[in-house]
Write a protein that holds these residues in place. Structure first.
Motif, PDB file in Angstrom:
ATOM      1  N   GLY A  28       4.986  13.181 -21.810  1.00  0.00           N
ATOM      2  CA  GLY A  28       5.224  12.561 -20.508  1.00  0.00           C
ATOM      3  C   GLY A  28       5.143  13.564 -19.372  1.00  0.00           C
ATOM      4  N   ALA A  29       5.731  14.738 -19.577  1.00  0.00           N
ATOM      5  CA  ALA A  29       5.697  15.772 -18.545  1.00  0.00           C
ATOM      6  C   ALA A  29       4.265  16.228 -18.279  1.00  0.00           C
ATOM      7  N   ILE A  30       3.503  16.453 -19.341  1.00  0.00           N
ATOM      8  CA  ILE A  30       2.115  16.904 -19.186  1.00  0.00           C
ATOM      9  C   ILE A  30       1.254  15.793 -18.574  1.00  0.00           C
ATOM     10  N   GLY A  31       1.471  14.544 -18.989  1.00  0.00           N
ATOM     11  CA  GLY A  31       0.701  13.430 -18.424  1.00  0.00           C
ATOM     12  C   GLY A  31       0.855  13.325 -16.921  1.00  0.00           C
ATOM     13  N   ASN A  32       2.084  13.445 -16.434  1.00  0.00           N
ATOM     14  CA  ASN A  32       2.308  13.385 -14.987  1.00  0.00           C
ATOM     15  C   ASN A  32       1.857  14.670 -14.299  1.00  0.00           C
ATOM     16  N   MET A  33       1.957  15.793 -14.997  1.00  0.00           N
ATOM     17  CA  MET A  33       1.491  17.063 -14.423  1.00  0.00           C
ATOM     18  C   MET A  33      -0.027  17.025 -14.199  1.00  0.00           C
ATOM     19  N   ILE A  34      -0.747  16.442 -15.127  1.00  0.00           N
ATOM     20  CA  ILE A  34      -2.200  16.310 -14.971  1.00  0.00           C
ATOM     21  C   ILE A  34      -2.521  15.553 -13.691  1.00  0.00           C
ATOM     22  N   ASP A  35      -1.806  14.459 -13.447  1.00  0.00           N
ATOM     23  CA  ASP A  35      -2.018  13.687 -12.211  1.00  0.00           C
ATOM     24  C   ASP A  35      -1.777  14.545 -10.973  1.00  0.00           C
ATOM     25  N   ARG A  36      -0.672  15.283 -10.973  1.00  0.00           N
ATOM     26  CA  ARG A  36      -0.337  16.096  -9.798  1.00  0.00           C
ATOM     27  C   ARG A  36      -1.393  17.166  -9.545  1.00  0.00           C
ATOM     28  N   ILE A  37      -1.910  17.746 -10.622  1.00  0.00           N
ATOM     29  CA  ILE A  37      -2.933  18.791 -10.470  1.00  0.00           C
ATOM     30  C   ILE A  37      -4.247  18.175  -9.986  1.00  0.00           C
ATOM     31  N   LEU A  38      -4.678  17.073 -10.617  1.00  0.00           N
ATOM     32  CA  LEU A  38      -5.976  16.484 -10.293  1.00  0.00           C
ATOM     33  C   LEU A  38      -5.990  15.690  -8.987  1.00  0.00           C
ATOM     34  N   ARG A  39      -4.906  14.964  -8.706  1.00  0.00           N
ATOM     35  CA  ARG A  39      -4.904  14.044  -7.574  1.00  0.00           C
ATOM     36  C   ARG A  39      -3.927  14.408  -6.461  1.00  0.00           C
ATOM     37  N   GLY A  40      -2.923  15.191  -6.786  1.00  0.00           N
ATOM     38  CA  GLY A  40      -1.881  15.496  -5.804  1.00  0.00           C
ATOM     39  C   GLY A  40      -0.773  14.463  -5.794  1.00  0.00           C
ATOM     40  N   TYR A  41      -0.850  13.477  -6.663  1.00  0.00           N
ATOM     41  CA  TYR A  41       0.168  12.427  -6.794  1.00  0.00           C
ATOM     42  C   TYR A  41       0.087  11.859  -8.215  1.00  0.00           C
ATOM     43  N   VAL A  42       1.133  11.141  -8.594  1.00  0.00           N
ATOM     44  CA  VAL A  42       1.174  10.480  -9.900  1.00  0.00           C
ATOM     45  C   VAL A  42       0.842   9.010  -9.706  1.00  0.00           C
ATOM     46  N   VAL A  43       0.003   8.480 -10.578  1.00  0.00           N
ATOM     47  CA  VAL A  43      -0.357   7.065 -10.550  1.00  0.00           C
ATOM     48  C   VAL A  43       0.732   6.276 -11.274  1.00  0.00           C
ATOM     49  N   ASP A  44       1.392   5.377 -10.559  1.00  0.00           N
ATOM     50  CA  ASP A  44       2.392   4.474 -11.136  1.00  0.00           C
ATOM     51  C   ASP A  44       1.873   3.057 -11.002  1.00  0.00           C
ATOM     52  N   PHE A  45       2.263   2.172 -11.942  1.00  0.00           N
ATOM     53  CA  PHE A  45       1.709   0.816 -11.870  1.00  0.00           C
ATOM     54  C   PHE A  45       2.557  -0.275 -12.519  1.00  0.00           C
ATOM     55  N   PHE A  46       3.549   0.051 -13.339  1.00  0.00           N
ATOM     56  CA  PHE A  46       4.422  -0.990 -13.903  1.00  0.00           C
ATOM     57  C   PHE A  46       5.546  -1.266 -12.913  1.00  0.00           C
ATOM     58  N   GLU A  47       5.760  -2.537 -12.595  1.00  0.00           N
ATOM     59  CA  GLU A  47       6.833  -2.890 -11.655  1.00  0.00           C
ATOM     60  C   GLU A  47       7.627  -4.076 -12.188  1.00  0.00           C
ATOM     61  N   PHE A  48       8.917  -3.825 -12.447  1.00  0.00           N
ATOM     62  CA  PHE A  48       9.794  -4.940 -12.818  1.00  0.00           C
ATOM     63  C   PHE A  48       9.996  -5.819 -11.592  1.00  0.00           C
ATOM     64  N   THR A  49       9.936  -7.136 -11.777  1.00  0.00           N
ATOM     65  CA  THR A  49      10.128  -8.039 -10.649  1.00  0.00           C
ATOM     66  C   THR A  49      11.449  -8.793 -10.715  1.00  0.00           C
ATOM     67  N   PHE A  50      12.172  -8.668 -11.830  1.00  0.00           N
ATOM     68  CA  PHE A  50      13.430  -9.399 -11.941  1.00  0.00           C
ATOM     69  C   PHE A  50      14.618  -8.575 -11.454  1.00  0.00           C
ATOM     70  N   PHE A  51      14.409  -7.309 -11.149  1.00  0.00           N
ATOM     71  CA  PHE A  51      15.411  -6.485 -10.477  1.00  0.00           C
ATOM     72  C   PHE A  51      14.699  -5.323  -9.797  1.00  0.00           C
ATOM     73  N   GLU A  52      15.389  -4.703  -8.862  1.00  0.00           N
ATOM     74  CA  GLU A  52      14.821  -3.615  -8.073  1.00  0.00           C
ATOM     75  C   GLU A  52      14.802  -2.333  -8.897  1.00  0.00           C
ATOM     76  N   TRP A  53      13.603  -1.806  -9.128  1.00  0.00           N
ATOM     77  CA  TRP A  53      13.443  -0.565  -9.876  1.00  0.00           C
ATOM     78  C   TRP A  53      12.138   0.087  -9.423  1.00  0.00           C
ATOM     79  N   PRO A  54      12.090   1.402  -9.352  1.00  0.00           N
ATOM     80  CA  PRO A  54      10.841   2.053  -8.916  1.00  0.00           C
ATOM     81  C   PRO A  54       9.672   1.739  -9.863  1.00  0.00           C
ATOM     82  N   VAL A  55       8.487   1.708  -9.321  1.00  0.00           N
ATOM     83  CA  VAL A  55       7.272   1.513 -10.106  1.00  0.00           C
ATOM     84  C   VAL A  55       7.099   2.754 -10.983  1.00  0.00           C
TER      85      VAL A  55
END
Length: 160
Positions: A99-126
Motif C-alpha cells: 500500500g505504501a509503495i502503491g501510493n508512493m508511485i502515484d506521488r512520484i509519477l503524478r504528484g498526487y494519489v488517485v482515489d476513487f472509492f467513495e462510501f455514500t451511506f456515511f461521510e468518509w474520505p475517498v
C-alpha cells in the motif's frame, strides 16, 4: 524466504496501479458514477496529501515519510523471529508495504494519489486499493500484537 513475499508485493502493487490506471482513463472524464446505489460510488479524486488530506501539497515530506516507513517495515520484517506465529505478522507487513509503495508511485509519477472509492451511506474520505491494503494490514497487525503474539516473559510465567 524473500521470493514469495516479493512476488506477493509486486502483484498487490500491480493490482493497485491497474485500478488507478482504470480510474484515470475511465473515471476521470466523467468524475463519478454509482457502483452500488446507496452504498458506494466511484468518484475520481486527486489527493495531494495523505490520510484525510493531511499534509496536502507537501509532496517531498510525504515521500520522505513514506520512504522512512518503508525502510522500517523492511527492517522489522527481516528482524522478526522465523517462527510460525510470526507468519501472519509478515503477511500484514507485506500488505502495508504494498500500500505504501502503491501510493508512493502515484506521488512520484503524478504528484498526487488517485482515489476513487467513495462510501455514500456515511461521510468518509475517498480512497483507493493501496489504502485498503494499509488499513487492513494495520488493523490485523494491531490484533495480532494485542491478542495473538505472546511476550516470551509471559510464556515463561504460564509455564511456571
Amino acid at each position: 524466504m524473500w521470493l514469495i513475499p516479493a512476488i506477493a508485493a509486486v502483484i498487490l502493487i500491480g493490482l493497485d496501479q491497474a485500478t488507478k490506471y482504470m480510474a484515470l482513463i475511465k473515471l476521470q472524464p466523467i468524475g463519478s458514477m454509482v457502483l452500488i446505489d446507496g452504498f458506494m460510488d466511484l468518484t475520481f479524486v486527486k489527493n495531494p496529501g495523505v490520510a484525510f488530506g493531511m499534509f496536502s501539497g507537501q509532496r517531498w515530506f510525504i515521500l520522505l515519510l513514506t520512504g522512512v516507513i518503508t525502510v522500517a517495515l523492511l527492517y522489522f520484517y527481516v528482524s522478526l523471529p522465523k517462527t510460525k506465529e510470526y507468519k501472519f505478522v509478515r503477511m500484514t507487513m507485506v500488505l502495508i508495504f504494498a500500500g505504501a509503495i502503491g501510493n508512493m508511485i502515484d506521488r512520484i509519477l503524478r504528484g498526487y494519489v488517485v482515489d476513487f472509492f467513495e462510501f455514500t451511506f456515511f461521510e468518509w474520505p475517498v480512497f483507493n486499493v493501496a489504502d485498503i491494503y494499509v488499513v487492513v494490514g494495520v488493523m490485523v497487525l494491531a490484533y495480532l500484537i494485542m491478542f495473538v503474539i505472546k511476550d516470551p516473559e509471559e510464556e515463561k510465567k504460564k509455564d511456571e
